[in-house]
Motif scaffolding. Structure first.
Motif, PDB file in Angstrom:
ATOM      1  N   ILE A  99       0.867  -1.184   0.000  1.00  9.46           N
ATOM      2  CA  ILE A  99       0.000   0.000   0.000  1.00  9.46           C
ATOM      3  C   ILE A  99       0.901   1.231   0.000  1.00  9.46           C
ATOM      4  N   PRO A 100       0.873   2.028  -1.071  1.00  6.40           N
ATOM      5  CA  PRO A 100       1.872   3.100  -1.230  1.00  6.40           C
ATOM      6  C   PRO A 100       1.827   4.166  -0.152  1.00  6.40           C
ATOM      7  N   GLN A 101       0.657   4.394   0.451  1.00  4.46           N
ATOM      8  CA  GLN A 101       0.534   5.448   1.472  1.00  4.46           C
ATOM      9  C   GLN A 101       1.090   5.026   2.828  1.00  4.46           C
ATOM     10  N   LEU A 102       1.344   3.712   3.011  1.00  2.93           N
ATOM     11  CA  LEU A 102       1.790   3.204   4.308  1.00  2.93           C
ATOM     12  C   LEU A 102       3.297   3.035   4.345  1.00  2.93           C
ATOM     13  N   THR A 103       3.874   3.153   5.536  1.00  2.00           N
ATOM     14  CA  THR A 103       5.300   2.910   5.725  1.00  2.00           C
ATOM     15  C   THR A 103       5.577   1.406   5.692  1.00  2.00           C
ATOM     16  N   VAL A 104       6.856   1.084   5.743  1.00  4.23           N
ATOM     17  CA  VAL A 104       7.262  -0.322   5.771  1.00  4.23           C
ATOM     18  C   VAL A 104       6.591  -1.056   6.927  1.00  4.23           C
ATOM     19  N   VAL A 105       6.719  -0.510   8.136  1.00  2.00           N
ATOM     20  CA  VAL A 105       6.175  -1.213   9.300  1.00  2.00           C
ATOM     21  C   VAL A 105       4.654  -1.284   9.229  1.00  2.00           C
ATOM     22  N   GLU A 106       4.002  -0.269   8.696  1.00  2.00           N
ATOM     23  CA  GLU A 106       2.539  -0.289   8.572  1.00  2.00           C
ATOM     24  C   GLU A 106       2.082  -1.307   7.538  1.00  2.00           C
ATOM     25  N   ASN A 107       2.820  -1.451   6.437  1.00  2.00           N
ATOM     26  CA  ASN A 107       2.482  -2.469   5.446  1.00  2.00           C
ATOM     27  C   ASN A 107       2.597  -3.868   6.037  1.00  2.00           C
ATOM     28  N   ILE A 108       3.625  -4.078   6.823  1.00  2.00           N
ATOM     29  CA  ILE A 108       3.812  -5.397   7.436  1.00  2.00           C
ATOM     30  C   ILE A 108       2.688  -5.698   8.423  1.00  2.00           C
ATOM     31  N   GLU A 109       2.167  -4.674   9.060  1.00  2.00           N
ATOM     32  CA  GLU A 109       1.113  -4.838  10.065  1.00  2.00           C
ATOM     33  C   GLU A 109      -0.260  -5.190   9.482  1.00  2.00           C
ATOM     34  N   VAL A 110      -0.458  -4.990   8.197  1.00  2.00           N
ATOM     35  CA  VAL A 110      -1.807  -5.080   7.616  1.00  2.00           C
ATOM     36  C   VAL A 110      -2.528  -6.378   7.983  1.00  2.00           C
ATOM     37  N   PRO A 111      -1.917  -7.568   7.836  1.00  2.00           N
ATOM     38  CA  PRO A 111      -2.661  -8.786   8.207  1.00  2.00           C
ATOM     39  C   PRO A 111      -3.095  -8.807   9.670  1.00  2.00           C
ATOM     40  N   LEU A 112      -2.276  -8.233  10.558  1.00  2.00           N
ATOM     41  CA  LEU A 112      -2.614  -8.223  11.983  1.00  2.00           C
ATOM     42  C   LEU A 112      -3.766  -7.271  12.265  1.00  2.00           C
ATOM     43  N   GLU A 119      -2.765  -2.973  19.030  1.00  2.00           N
ATOM     44  CA  GLU A 119      -1.839  -2.115  18.288  1.00  2.00           C
ATOM     45  C   GLU A 119      -0.387  -2.280  18.738  1.00  2.00           C
ATOM     46  N   GLU A 120      -0.164  -2.332  20.042  1.00  2.00           N
ATOM     47  CA  GLU A 120       1.210  -2.429  20.545  1.00  2.00           C
ATOM     48  C   GLU A 120       1.856  -3.745  20.138  1.00  2.00           C
ATOM     49  N   LEU A 121       1.102  -4.853  20.263  1.00  2.00           N
ATOM     50  CA  LEU A 121       1.623  -6.159  19.861  1.00  2.00           C
ATOM     51  C   LEU A 121       1.847  -6.204  18.360  1.00  2.00           C
ATOM     52  N   SER A 122       0.914  -5.638  17.615  1.00  2.00           N
ATOM     53  CA  SER A 122       1.023  -5.600  16.157  1.00  2.00           C
ATOM     54  C   SER A 122       2.294  -4.871  15.730  1.00  2.00           C
ATOM     55  N   ARG A 123       2.552  -3.704  16.328  1.00  2.00           N
ATOM     56  CA  ARG A 123       3.732  -2.924  15.961  1.00  2.00           C
ATOM     57  C   ARG A 123       5.024  -3.666  16.330  1.00  2.00           C
ATOM     58  N   THR A 124       5.016  -4.330  17.465  1.00  2.00           N
ATOM     59  CA  THR A 124       6.198  -5.079  17.896  1.00  2.00           C
ATOM     60  C   THR A 124       6.500  -6.219  16.931  1.00  2.00           C
ATOM     61  N   ARG A 125       5.478  -6.967  16.569  1.00  2.00           N
ATOM     62  CA  ARG A 125       5.684  -8.093  15.654  1.00  2.00           C
ATOM     63  C   ARG A 125       6.117  -7.617  14.276  1.00  2.00           C
ATOM     64  N   ALA A 126       5.551  -6.510  13.815  1.00  2.00           N
ATOM     65  CA  ALA A 126       5.935  -5.971  12.512  1.00  2.00           C
ATOM     66  C   ALA A 126       7.389  -5.525  12.511  1.00  2.00           C
ATOM     67  N   ARG A 127       7.832  -4.889  13.582  1.00  2.00           N
ATOM     68  CA  ARG A 127       9.232  -4.474  13.688  1.00  2.00           C
ATOM     69  C   ARG A 127      10.162  -5.690  13.692  1.00  2.00           C
TER      70      ARG A 127
END
Length: 241
Positions: A99-112, A119-127
């Motif tokens: 998704i072009p509007q999202l950052t790397v970490v936000e793109n990785i988070e999409v399935p979660l 949100e906190e767990l999602s961001r940690t797993r994406a990182r």
């Protein structure tokens, strides 16, 4: 030997084009063990994309059964198939589908996000996934700021973030130069060595030969099932229930 991670039993897939019936798959059977690395090859129109769509729960068989893990997914409704795709499968596409509007970490988070992960767990797993594919220093970049190889690494991290049973890749190196393509294939090799189950569709024999096993299709049927290495028996990764 462990129970199969997926099994197709005499799967047919027909499409109706007006009054014409197109038989895309004609009795395909396949058993895949946990930790196997399978490549699917064949000429244009042989049924590779249709088979991948069935394996990825993007389409249902017209006839036959598809067992994924311990579940018959052949006749599930759209909502149930969507849940399966979000929780048990990971997808890597030739065109990355970021998704072009999202950052790397936000793109990785999409399935979660679609799983309702906090949100906190999602961001940690994406990182963690970004670090795993070598992009920990690019978390806040957007797709247009990345090379093709880096975008594909983001796509692989996104496929891994939900801890899937199976990773499905459709021509994952098709848009990459030779150096980036090798780096992505090396990453698949690493995932395989860690016990991940991989299915890769490709037209390139050198890509296919990375796999344990090559399934060759022709006219909707399995022409040849070549096992190049025995199935793994230890250190198997399985998704958390």
């Amino acid at each position: 030997m462990p129970a199969p991670i997926l099994e197709l039993q005499d799967v047919h897939k027909h499409y109706h084009m007006g009054s014409v019936v197109v038989e895309a798959l004609r009795g395909v059977s396949l058993t895949l063990q946990p930790g196997e690395y399978l490549s699917i090859m064949g000429p244009s129109g042989c049924g590779k994309s249709t088979l991948l769509n069935v394996l990825g729960c993007l389409d249902r068989p017209t006839a036959g059964r598809y067992l994924l893990g311990d579940q018959d997914v052949s006749r599930l409704d759209d909502d149930a198939l969507s849940t399966i795709r979000g929780t048990r499968l990971g997808f890597v596409f030739q065109s990355y589908n970021l998704i072009p509007q999202l950052t790397v970490v936000e793109n990785i988070e999409v399935p979660l996000f679609y799983q309702g992960c906090p949100e906190e767990l999602s961001r940690t797993r994406a990182r963690q996934m970004a670090e795993r594919v070598g992009l920990g220093h690019r978390l806040d970049h957007r797709p247009y700021e990345l090379s093709g190889g880096q975008q594909q690494r983001v796509a692989i991290a996104r496929a891994l973030v939900n801890d899937p049973l199976v990773i499905l890749a459709d021509e994952p190196t098709g848009n990459l130069d030779s150096v980036s393509g090798r780096e992505v294939l090396d990453l698949f090799d690493e995932l395989h060595a860690q016990g991940r189950t991989l299915i890769l569709v490709t037209h390139d024999p050198t890509v296919a030969e990375r796999a344990d096993r090559i399934l060759r299709l022709r006219d909707g049927r399995v022409e040849k099932d070549e096992r190049r290495r025995p199935p793994p028996s230890t250190h198997i990764h399985t998704s958390a229930p």
